[in-house]
Design an enzyme around this catalytic site. Structure first.
Site, mmCIF file in Angstrom:
data_model
loop_
_atom_site.group_PDB
_atom_site.id
_atom_site.type_symbol
_atom_site.label_atom_id
_atom_site.label_comp_id
_atom_site.label_asym_id
_atom_site.label_seq_id
_atom_site.Cartn_x
_atom_site.Cartn_y
_atom_site.Cartn_z
ATOM 1 N N THR B 71 -7.340 11.744 -5.199
ATOM 2 C CA THR B 71 -8.034 13.036 -5.237
ATOM 3 C C THR B 71 -9.539 12.837 -5.373
ATOM 4 O OG1 THR B 71 -6.137 14.248 -6.083
ATOM 5 C CG2 THR B 71 -8.310 15.152 -6.586
ATOM 6 N N ASN B 150 1.667 14.325 4.140
ATOM 7 C CA ASN B 150 2.485 14.107 2.953
ATOM 8 C C ASN B 150 3.722 14.978 2.890
ATOM 9 O OD1 ASN B 150 0.362 16.100 2.710
ATOM 10 N ND2 ASN B 150 1.091 16.451 0.644
ATOM 11 N N GLN B 179 -0.766 8.432 2.069
ATOM 12 C CA GLN B 179 0.657 8.298 2.379
ATOM 13 C C GLN B 179 0.935 7.163 3.367
ATOM 14 O OE1 GLN B 179 3.135 9.708 0.905
ATOM 15 N NE2 GLN B 179 2.055 11.293 -0.242
ATOM 16 N N SER B 199 -4.641 5.378 -2.685
ATOM 17 C CA SER B 199 -4.258 5.652 -4.066
ATOM 18 C C SER B 199 -3.159 4.678 -4.506
ATOM 19 C CB SER B 199 -3.748 7.091 -4.169
ATOM 20 O OG SER B 199 -3.146 7.294 -5.423
ATOM 21 N N HIS B 201 -0.889 4.578 -6.937
ATOM 22 C CA HIS B 201 0.460 4.897 -7.406
ATOM 23 C C HIS B 201 1.409 5.294 -6.272
ATOM 24 C CE1 HIS B 201 0.625 9.432 -7.444
ATOM 25 N NE2 HIS B 201 -0.684 9.282 -7.343
ATOM 26 N N THR B 237 -17.085 3.446 -16.823
ATOM 27 C CA THR B 237 -16.578 2.095 -17.075
ATOM 28 C C THR B 237 -15.351 1.840 -16.214
ATOM 29 O OG1 THR B 237 -17.401 2.231 -19.323
ATOM 30 C CG2 THR B 237 -15.754 0.541 -18.876
ATOM 31 N N CYS B 325 2.634 18.269 -5.601
ATOM 32 C CA CYS B 325 1.443 18.871 -6.180
ATOM 33 C C CYS B 325 1.514 20.394 -6.147
ATOM 34 C CB CYS B 325 0.191 18.434 -5.430
ATOM 35 S SG CYS B 325 -0.046 16.680 -5.492
#
Lengths: 403, 388
Positions: B71, B150, B179, B199, B201, B237, B325
């Site tokens: 995102t 997606n 995806q 992404s 995950h 960080t 989502c």
């Protein structure tokens, strides 16, 4: 079966003019290329007095081309296809060669060369035959003999006919190792890696010398120099890095010399140590990243006083370059982004507030005579740590399990 | 036995990845910007992760900007380009089927005076390069098109769009690869991609790590200002542990791709076949031009998709209503609507999404459970098939 580029033709750089030594040069180039392409075990390298062929044997050509661009001693190279010395075969091969390029909307010409005079067609006939064949079999391609986008080069030699379409410029220069060996004084700044690069371009093998002053300079500054040498191995293959423990020498100078003379003396000490290492490692010159007039230690007066400690040739490849040119080159060779990391090196920490820009040799010698630096210099040389870096090595990897 | 069919929502992290995360988080916890040796180790880990990821994605390490996830990367690509190049133009082209993390930033930009063209898709869920060519204007600064949708798995013609954009060097090309990564290969150079989003995950890494590829020469205005990490482009960080875990996850995922992609394609074909045999379902995923891991179908009318999800859950089978989502909102699937299946069918979309860990033995019990759930729920609501 679809015909593909099966080899890369390599044209030598300046060394074609080197008469008797040529064999040595060609063999060294072959060795450097073989080392560079170790990751492609199926290739074969054929070499002759005026050119070299890398037979791909199924290895991909894109990554090999990218690697060849970093090898000194190559003037240019081209993807090539080989076929029998037979007209139909030559026509088909030339067509296949051009079809592998984005040729639509482009212009071309055919330039045939008949080295093998047994071949029954003269060069002009071959140009015509092959050109006509390509025109018939493609769309969107036109002839322009003056300024073609694509020059289809055909060479009929004894062992077969070679077709190439596109020349790629190599790095030029001389094969690394053919000019002997020199020590490179490597600070971690922008200049010295570029000097090392240019030295290697002239065929020098280099060993880097770095002055390390813990705790005034951090492990990161050292890591930065290791990273710089690692980047230089892209061009030099395998490079030794000598890390000189310099804290004691620097402190002795700082405490024993008038402040405005400490810088020049530090430089003299560095050059002495480098020269001692040079003797030990059997090199014949010292390379530095000095340029004229940038900082206090680089005025001609300073250079004169520093250089006074040795009569070993000190090569300064950057002496004629502007700072902007040096930065541009550092970017091109991939050392710039490492050099600009903001870690202190030993040159920046002990810099006096007002160093002499026109130091007097007599005075320097006078002040130095009151210090007994020699044992400290010898100790620094003896305690020097040597690391060997090789382009092919991965990271020295304590983290391997994590990735 | 659990059957997890919601891999496009998130994947189960590889155990090796969790181990790597734990090791880095507990032993190399220092801030990579700290000067001491421990900080240096953290920095080296970060660099090694960057180099490994860059090599696997066939880009340069300096072209990777680590983010908190997909995102953020999508927001950064779109808004970063918009701010940086707003004097060049204020027109953006995207599609009607983008993930909300692309669509919503575009809406925000519209409120700020940018113009956005949302390209419609065909019945197969794909846009065409010609549509992009027609929508291009002199002031178009960005084209953002996802690689793999997606919701239904449609693969967009990225290479063809790239070819169109090759003639428009002032228009940047962003591709959301969230995806597609590890499932559908993409040649970044050949496609002329300037920016892409990844992404962790979604390929068995952990949440909290993602990246934006920013081609050398492309400049972006940072969204997150601060300490100047990530070459001034993304302050904060660095999440070293999650980034190292992402590097490892990507390596393992690409190895699984090499080994198992054929098997995954067969698996999807078998799923499609088994689902097609249930007459009350309408399959929304096209057989051709779709990714090997996403299948979308619509339930018969009268069955609420969220109730269906819960019904399946009773048998430990986990699926999604369209995209996870948006599944908490009751709205028709945006992608299905854009494909023109009609509002009713678009409201009843169910997504099955596979990973390389799914097995063909799962198909039979899962399909049986799906049939049973449809039967049970049709009886409860008493309605069946009065509306398509």
């Amino acid at each position: 079966m679809e015909m593909k580029y099966d080899r890369i033709l390599i044209r030598y750089g300046e060394m074609t003019t080197k008469g008797k030594n040529r064999n040595l040069f060609v063999r060294r180039l072959r060795q450097n290329i073989a080392r560079k392409l170790r990751a492609f075990p199926r290739i074969d390298i054929e070499y002759m007095h005026d050119r070299m062929y890398i037979l791909l044997n199924g290895e991909p050509h894109e990554p090999i081309i990218a690697k060849l661009k970093t090898v000194f001693g190559i003037h240019s190279f081209s993807l090539a296809m080989k076929c029998e010395n037979e007209l139909e075969a030559v026509k088909e091969t030339a067509l296949a060669a051009i079809r592998q390029l984005p040729y639509r909307g482009k212009t071309f010409k055919v330039s045939a060369r008949r080295v093998n005079k047994q071949f029954p067609y003269r060069s002009e006939e071959l140009n015509h035959e092959v050109g006509a064949h390509i025109l018939r079999q493609t769309d969107g391609l036109t002839v322009n003999v003056r300024e073609p986008d694509i020059d289809v080069r055909i060479e009929v030699r004894q062992d077969g006919t070679y077709v190439t379409c596109h020349d790629i410029f190599g790095a030029g220069g001389l094969p690394v190792g053919t000019s002997g060996k020199a020590m490179l004084m490597l600070s971690g700044g922008i200049d010295s890696p570029v000097a090392g690069y240019l030295a290697m371009k002239r065929g020098l093998e280099i060993e880097a010398v770095h002055f390390f002053s813990p705790p005034f300079t951090s492990e990161r500054a050292k890591q930065k120099v290791i990273d710089l040498v690692k980047q230089l191995t892209v061009y030099g293959g395998r490079i030794k890095l000598h890390i000189v423990p310099f804290t004691e020498v620097q402190q002795a100078i700082y405490q024993g010399m008038p402040n405005e003379y400490s810088l020049i003396s530090t430089r003299r000490a560095m050059l002495k140590i480098t020269d001692a290492l040079r003797r030990r490692h059997r090199a014949l010159a010292i390379v530095t990243g000095e340029s004229l007039g940038q900082v206090a230690s680089q005025t001609l007066e300073s250079m004169y006083v520093i250089n006074d400690v040795t009569n070993t040739p000190v090569l300064r490849p950057l002496v004629s370059m502007d700072k902007m040119e040096i930065i541009e080159m550092a970017k091109q060779i991939g050392t710039h982004d490492i050099s600009i990391l903001p870690y202190e090196d030993c040159c920046t920490i002990f810099t006096p507030r007002a160093p002499k820009t026109k130091p007097k040799k007599k005075k320097v010698l006078h002040y130095e005579s009151q210090l007994d630096l020699a044992p400290l210099l010898e100790k620094a040389v003896n305690d020097t740590e040597t690391i060997v870096l090789d382009e092919q090595d991965g990271q020295v990897d304590e983290f391997a399990d994590l990735f | 036995m659990m059957i997890y069919l919601d891999n496009s929502a998130t994947t189960k992290p590889f155990p090796e990845v969790v181990d790597a995360f734990a090791t880095v988080a507990s032993h190399y916890f220092a801030n990579p910007s700290s000067l001491h040796g421990l900080g240096m180790k953290a920095e080296r880990l970060l660099r090694q992760a960057r180099e490994q990821i860059a090599a696997m994605l066939d880009v340069k390490p300096s072209e990777i900007v680590f983010t908190s996830g997909g995102t953020e990367a999508n927001n950064f690509a779109i808004k970063g380009v918009a701010w940086q190049y707003r004097r060049r133009g204020r027109h953006i082209i995207t599609t009607e089927i983008e993930h909300p993390s692309v669509a919503e930033p575009c809406r925000q930009l519209e409120e700020l005076g940018f113009e956005v063209t949302y390209l419609p898709v065909g019945p197969d869920g794909r846009v065409s390069a010609e549509q992009v060519a027609r929508a291009l204007r002199d002031d178009t600064i960005l084209v953002s098109v996802m690689h793999v949708n997606n919701e239904v798995g449609a693969v967009q013609p990225i290479e063809e769009i790239g070819a169109v954009l090759a003639r428009h060097p002032k228009t940047l090309f962003h591709v959301d690869r969230v995806q597609g990564i590890g499932k559908v290969p993409l040649d970044v150079k050949r496609c002329g991609i300037d920016l892409f989003t990844v992404s962790a995950h979604k390929f068995h890494g952990l949440r909290g790590a993602g990246l934006l590829y920013v081609r050398d020469g492309v400049r972006l205005t940072p969204l997150i200002a601060g300490g100047g990490q990530e070459r001034q482009l993304r302050s904060g960080t660095e999440n070293v542990a999650a980034i190292v875990a992402m590097a490892k996850a990507l390596r393992l995922a690409l190895e699984r791709y090499e080994r198992d992609i054929g098997r995954l394609r067969e698996l999807k074909a078998e799923w499609l076949q088994a689902l097609a045999a249930i007459p009350s379902l309408s399959i929304n995923t096209a057989e051709r031009g779709s990714a090997p891991h996403i299948i979308n179908f619509s339930l018969p009318s009268g069955i609420k998709p969220e109730v269906f999800v819960h019904e399946l859950e009773k048998s430990e089978i986990y699926v999604s209503t369209t995209s996870a989502c948006s599944s908490k909102r009751r709205a028709p699937s945006k992608t299905l609507l854009a494909m023109g299946v009609g509002e009713g069918r678009a409201e009843r979309g169910i997504r099955i999404s596979l990973s390389f860990d799914n097995r063909r033995e799962e198909i039979k019990p899962a399909v049986a459970a799906i049939q049973q759930a449809i039967k049970t729920l049709s009886e409860v609501t008493g309605s069946h098939g009065d509306e398509v």
